[in-house]
Design a protein around this motif. Structure first.
Motif, PDB file in Angstrom:
ATOM      1  N   ASP A  49       0.821  -1.224   0.000  1.00  0.00           N
ATOM      2  CA  ASP A  49       0.000   0.000   0.000  1.00  0.00           C
ATOM      3  C   ASP A  49       0.850   1.267   0.000  1.00  0.00           C
ATOM      4  O   ASP A  49       0.464   2.290  -0.571  1.00  0.00           O
ATOM      5  CB  ASP A  49      -0.932   0.012   1.212  1.00  0.00           C
ATOM      6  CG  ASP A  49      -2.085  -0.982   1.080  1.00  0.00           C
ATOM      7  OD1 ASP A  49      -2.252  -1.556  -0.020  1.00  0.00           O
ATOM      8  OD2 ASP A  49      -2.815  -1.182   2.067  1.00  0.00           O
ATOM      9  N   VAL A  50       2.011   1.210   0.640  1.00  0.00           N
ATOM     10  CA  VAL A  50       2.850   2.415   0.749  1.00  0.00           C
ATOM     11  C   VAL A  50       3.347   2.898  -0.610  1.00  0.00           C
ATOM     12  O   VAL A  50       3.651   4.090  -0.780  1.00  0.00           O
ATOM     13  CB  VAL A  50       4.053   2.179   1.688  1.00  0.00           C
ATOM     14  CG1 VAL A  50       3.590   1.925   3.116  1.00  0.00           C
ATOM     15  CG2 VAL A  50       4.939   1.036   1.199  1.00  0.00           C
TER      16      VAL A  50
ATOM     17  N   ASP B 172       1.330   5.685  -1.962  1.00  0.00           N
ATOM     18  CA  ASP B 172       1.310   6.891  -1.137  1.00  0.00           C
ATOM     19  C   ASP B 172       2.431   7.809  -1.631  1.00  0.00           C
ATOM     20  O   ASP B 172       3.613   7.546  -1.400  1.00  0.00           O
ATOM     21  CB  ASP B 172       1.532   6.500   0.331  1.00  0.00           C
ATOM     22  CG  ASP B 172       1.523   7.689   1.277  1.00  0.00           C
ATOM     23  OD1 ASP B 172       1.672   8.838   0.813  1.00  0.00           O
ATOM     24  OD2 ASP B 172       1.397   7.462   2.496  1.00  0.00           O
ATOM     25  N   GLU B 173       2.069   8.878  -2.327  1.00  0.00           N
ATOM     26  CA  GLU B 173       3.062   9.756  -2.956  1.00  0.00           C
ATOM     27  C   GLU B 173       4.044  10.336  -1.943  1.00  0.00           C
ATOM     28  O   GLU B 173       5.245  10.445  -2.230  1.00  0.00           O
ATOM     29  CB  GLU B 173       2.356  10.898  -3.709  1.00  0.00           C
ATOM     30  CG  GLU B 173       1.647  10.450  -4.971  1.00  0.00           C
ATOM     31  CD  GLU B 173       1.053  11.617  -5.741  1.00  0.00           C
ATOM     32  OE1 GLU B 173       1.385  12.785  -5.412  1.00  0.00           O
ATOM     33  OE2 GLU B 173       0.262  11.377  -6.679  1.00  0.00           O
ATOM     34  N   SER B 174       3.562  10.705  -0.782  1.00  0.00           N
ATOM     35  CA  SER B 174       4.457  11.286   0.222  1.00  0.00           C
ATOM     36  C   SER B 174       5.463  10.264   0.716  1.00  0.00           C
ATOM     37  O   SER B 174       6.635  10.583   0.959  1.00  0.00           O
ATOM     38  CB  SER B 174       3.651  11.853   1.399  1.00  0.00           C
ATOM     39  OG  SER B 174       2.934  10.829   2.058  1.00  0.00           O
ATOM     40  N   PHE B 175       5.031   8.993   0.858  1.00  0.00           N
ATOM     41  CA  PHE B 175       5.958   7.940   1.276  1.00  0.00           C
ATOM     42  C   PHE B 175       7.021   7.709   0.213  1.00  0.00           C
ATOM     43  O   PHE B 175       8.214   7.578   0.518  1.00  0.00           O
ATOM     44  CB  PHE B 175       5.214   6.629   1.558  1.00  0.00           C
ATOM     45  CG  PHE B 175       6.106   5.509   2.039  1.00  0.00           C
ATOM     46  CD1 PHE B 175       6.378   5.350   3.382  1.00  0.00           C
ATOM     47  CD2 PHE B 175       6.696   4.626   1.135  1.00  0.00           C
ATOM     48  CE1 PHE B 175       7.208   4.334   3.831  1.00  0.00           C
ATOM     49  CE2 PHE B 175       7.524   3.608   1.565  1.00  0.00           C
ATOM     50  CZ  PHE B 175       7.785   3.460   2.923  1.00  0.00           C
TER      51      PHE B 175
ATOM     52  N   GLY C 125      -3.099  -0.094  -3.472  1.00  0.00           N
ATOM     53  CA  GLY C 125      -3.044   0.868  -2.378  1.00  0.00           C
ATOM     54  C   GLY C 125      -4.141   0.666  -1.349  1.00  0.00           C
ATOM     55  O   GLY C 125      -4.185   1.364  -0.336  1.00  0.00           O
TER      56      GLY C 125
END
Length: 397
Positions: free
Chosen positions: A185-186, A189-192, A371
């Motif tokens: 899923d990470v 995540d764009e920030s991850f 995700g």
């Protein structure tokens, strides 16, 4: 004599002590809200798949208990007895790998035994697919001490791999569902993803603007205790890349503690070859990498989600194939060029890697990863346990 004593001790533990403790635990009422997240001594902390699902189910009001098997044999003996008492009362047990204490006997009626597995896709053969091979266990031993035999649910990354997991776990395809893999899923995540490079640069600021080439080989050896890395790369040759690139080394957890560069190595290669800091996860390292050099590691499935270049340094392909074997023909399977030595590897990096295969590879092996895998699995478990509780009420009435 020692061999027979060891076998007798194991038989007593497996068939008498564990089962006895489990039956004792069954004297207490079941708690459908009690969930156990169990992992073996090969893991120093709870694996990502278990952690992500644990966090999600805790939000839903479940009592989530983490059980990590101790490294010490004496401590593990007592701990596994305690595990059986919990196993007898819980609504579900979640696993990330083989875990002997759940294999000694069937779970209590209505208890779910959920296998998330630690790798995505299907690449190297594992489980019963490797029986009587150099890597795998002995068939006779597995008849005495079965593995993977109590699962009620197995979740995988795509429909494509279901038959291979059924073979590996010696189970029906009916219990295997392509609901995705929580740890992926990470990567949505764009920030991850963006933070991956930042995390590396905080630890290794001297990398600067250079591209990061992650070398992440799997281990060699026939079991975790014998795991090692082959010293096959002549890093001196990679100096030609040092102006625009760095090599970041991320070794398998089984061999990580065995790897440490000497002061001489650090001085010689320290401006373009780096050991990945231990506190940086493999997920963060993958997000930081502009390119991955791998061999037979399942991390290529996760990396395909980022749609970035991969090179396969398979210097011991024939030898590894004999020891372990694959579910697919290696040359047709991998989504990138295969190289056998330093010179070929450097040449491929300098010329650039063709990306055409990666999209199809991702679609085939990672189609259930979007995700939302953790939430989807959590909802499935929540509904399954609720339906079972409703059935119990109806039965009682």
């Amino acid at each position: 004599m020692k061999k027979y004593i060891s076998l007798l001790r194991r038989l007593i533990t497996y068939y008498i002590l564990w089962r006895g403790a489990f039956l004792l635990g069954c004297l207490k009422k079941k708690d459908p809200k009690l969930l156990i997240f169990a992992y073996s001594k090969n893991y120093s902390k709870i694996p990502d798949n278990l952690l992500f699902l644990k966090n999600e189910l805790e939000k839903e009001g479940f009592n989530c208990v983490e059980y990590g098997s101790p490294a010490s044999a004496k401590k593990r003996f007592i701990s596994d007895i305690k595990f059986q008492l919990l196993y007898a009362r819980c609504g579900a047990v979640f696993l990330n790998d083989n875990f002997d204490p759940v294999c000694a006997h069937k779970p209590r009626k209505g208890t779910r035994v959920v296998q998330l597995w630690h790798g995505c896709g299907a690449f190297k053969k594992f489980g019963y697919s490797t029986a009587d091979s150099q890597w795998g266990g002995n068939k006779m031993e597995w008849k005495l001490f079965p593995r993977h035999n109590t699962y009620t649910d197995v979740f995988v990354s795509s429909e494509e791999v279901i038959p291979h997991y059924a073979e590996a776990f010696n189970c029906s395809e009916d219990i295997i569902k392509a609901l995705g893999t929580p740890r992926t899923d990470v990567f949505f995540d764009e920030s991850f993803v963006e933070n991956g490079r930042k995390e590396i640069l905080e630890a290794l600021p001297e990398i600067g603007e250079r591209k990061i080439i992650l070398y992440a080989p799997t281990f060699r050896g026939n079991n975790p205790d014998e795991a090692h890395n082959d010293d096959v790369i002549d890093f001196e040759k990679f100096r030609v890349l040092s102006e625009k690139c760095v090599i970041l080394l991320k070794y398998h957890p089984f061999t990580l503690k065995k790897e440490n560069w000497s002061d001489e190595q650090k001085e010689k290669f320290g401006n373009f070859v780096y050991l990945c800091p231990e506190n940086v996860s493999i997920n963060s390292a993958l997000c930081a990498a502009d390119m991955v050099i791998s061999d037979y590691s399942s991390l290529v499935f996760e990396y395909s989600l980022l749609n970035r270049a991969m090179v396969f340094f398979a210097y011991d392909l024939e030898e590894y194939d004999k020891a372990r074997s694959y579910y697919y023909d290696y040359a047709d399977f991998v989504p990138g060029p295969i190289v056998k030595n330093d010179d070929e590897l450097i040449d491929v990096i300098l010329k650039g890697v063709y990306m055409g295969k990666i999209k199809d590879f991702r679609k085939k092996f990672m189609s259930a990863c979007d995700g939302k895998s953790t939430k989807r699995i959590a909802d499935y478990i929540k509904n399954t346990l609720k339906n079972k509780a409703d059935d119990d009420i109806i039965s009682e009435n």
